[in-house]
Design an enzyme around this catalytic site. Structure first.
Site, PDB file in Angstrom:
ATOM      1  N   LYS A  70     -12.721  -0.051  82.825  1.00 54.02           N
ATOM      2  CA  LYS A  70     -11.489   1.201  83.631  1.00 54.02           C
ATOM      3  C   LYS A  70     -10.400  -0.214  83.857  1.00 54.02           C
ATOM      4  O   LYS A  70      -9.270   0.179  84.182  1.00 54.02           O
ATOM      5  CB  LYS A  70     -12.219   1.617  84.743  1.00 54.02           C
ATOM      6  CG  LYS A  70     -12.867   2.440  84.523  1.00 54.02           C
ATOM      7  CD  LYS A  70     -13.539   3.153  85.616  1.00 54.02           C
ATOM      8  CE  LYS A  70     -13.916   4.796  85.610  1.00 54.02           C
ATOM      9  NZ  LYS A  70     -14.181   5.122  86.916  1.00 54.02           N
ATOM     10  N   ASP A 107      -9.645   9.607  89.792  1.00 52.70           N
ATOM     11  CA  ASP A 107     -11.267   8.970  90.333  1.00 52.70           C
ATOM     12  C   ASP A 107     -10.882  10.450  91.950  1.00 52.70           C
ATOM     13  O   ASP A 107     -12.068  10.983  92.541  1.00 52.70           O
ATOM     14  CB  ASP A 107     -11.683   8.184  90.273  1.00 52.70           C
ATOM     15  CG  ASP A 107     -12.168   7.186  88.969  1.00 52.70           C
ATOM     16  OD1 ASP A 107     -12.855   8.907  88.548  1.00 52.70           O
ATOM     17  OD2 ASP A 107     -12.643   6.428  88.691  1.00 52.70           O
TER      18      ASP A 107
END
Ligand code: ATR
Length: 277
Positions: A70, A107
């Site tokens: 990520k 997210d």
């Protein structure tokens, strides 16, 4: 680059065998009768850049990115959203037709949409949030909470240094609390969020004493295996409003799917069932 006949997307991680993202995206593709596919892509760290640069040349219109890539993916992308820059991580890539690789982080959106749906009476501005954990998930959630106007974030992490580092980075709205003191600040919370892996199947239970929780406090967990974690079970028994973590996974997938396949998908009970199957 021309639009591929069959647009592909996938999730890049290592390991990747347990990812439930394909269940979700394949469900949506079928439900909206769209041409496309979504696959798991197991990619070692040293191969990340060459894989990401090659995918658009083989029919991929985008990808999700998960552990451990990520942060590394930010060095590869040509354009990084402000959100992803602030969080320091991306979970969604869009391969544009002009060849630009766009990185975003959804997210926080997934977290916030899940809690707003599960606890519609929660007003972010009404009081402090207690956040347990200071890892990657906590970063995205803290940014989302601050964005939504949460006045104070009481942050407790086993390794106190990491919580201090987040305070240094994200500001005075964060108050660091010792991990062993976390139970003592719950009385102040209007929302409690577990961002650690504690309570997940195969991991130890979360042992923060919950006696201080007031009825009506919103309690949510990013862990969704099991769906009803020990934390959520105890909180529900105390009269708290509980929100399970599956919705965060489902909602974070919405913006990517819409960008890749041109249809904003819905999160509903049938999707939850498909992903849990
Ligand atoms: P993620 O990206 O899912 O947030 P991570 O960055 O590895 O994963 O963060 C995991 C979080 O769970 C951290 O806050 C970690 O605490 P430390 O910073 O002290 O490692 C927390 N965590 C994991 N196992 C834990 C345990 N047994 N007790 C307390 N906290 C734990």
């Amino acid at each position: 680059m021309t639009r591929p006949d069959v647009p592909l997307a996938g999730v890049i991680g290592n390991p990747i065998g347990h990812s439930r993202s394909p269940l979700m995206h394949k469900y949506w593709l079928q439900r909206y009768d769209l041409l496309g596919d979504y696959v798991r892509l197991q990619v070692a760290e040293r191969d990340l850049e060459s894989v990401v640069r090659t995918l658009p040349r083989m029919g991929f219109v985008g990808a999700n990115v998960t552990i451990p890539h990520k942060t590394a993916v930010l060095k590869i992308a040509d354009f990084i959203s402000d959100r992803a820059t602030l969080i320091g991580a991306a979970n969604t890539l869009i391969f544009r037709e002009d060849g630009i690789i766009h990185a975003d982080n959804t997210d926080g959106y997934g977290f916030m949409t899940n809690v707003r749906n599960g606890a519609p009476d929660w007003d972010p501005k009404s009081g402090p949030a207690v956040v347990l954990g200071a890892g990657g998930a906590a970063r995205a959630i803290i940014v989302a909470l601050a964005d939504a106007g949460v006045p104070q974030i009481l942050l407790a992490n086993r390794t106190r240094n990491k919580a201090e580092a987040l305070r240094a980075e994200f500001g005075q709205r964060i108050t660091v609390v010792d991990w062993v003191q976390a139970g003592n600040v719950l009385e102040e919370a209007v929302i409690l969020i577990n961002t650690t892996s504690l309570g997940m199947t195969g991991q130890p239970e979360l042992r923060v004493p919950l006696d201080g929780l007031r009825p009506g406090t919103v309690v949510t967990d990013i862990v969704y295996t099991p769906l009803q974690t020990g934390l959520l079970q105890k909180a529900a028994a105390m009269g708290c409003v509980t929100v399970d973590g599956l919705g965060m996974l489902l909602h974070q997938g919405v913006p990517g799917f819409e960008r890749w396949f041109g249809q904003r998908p819905e999160v509903d009970e049938a999707l939850r069932a498909a992903v849990l199957a």
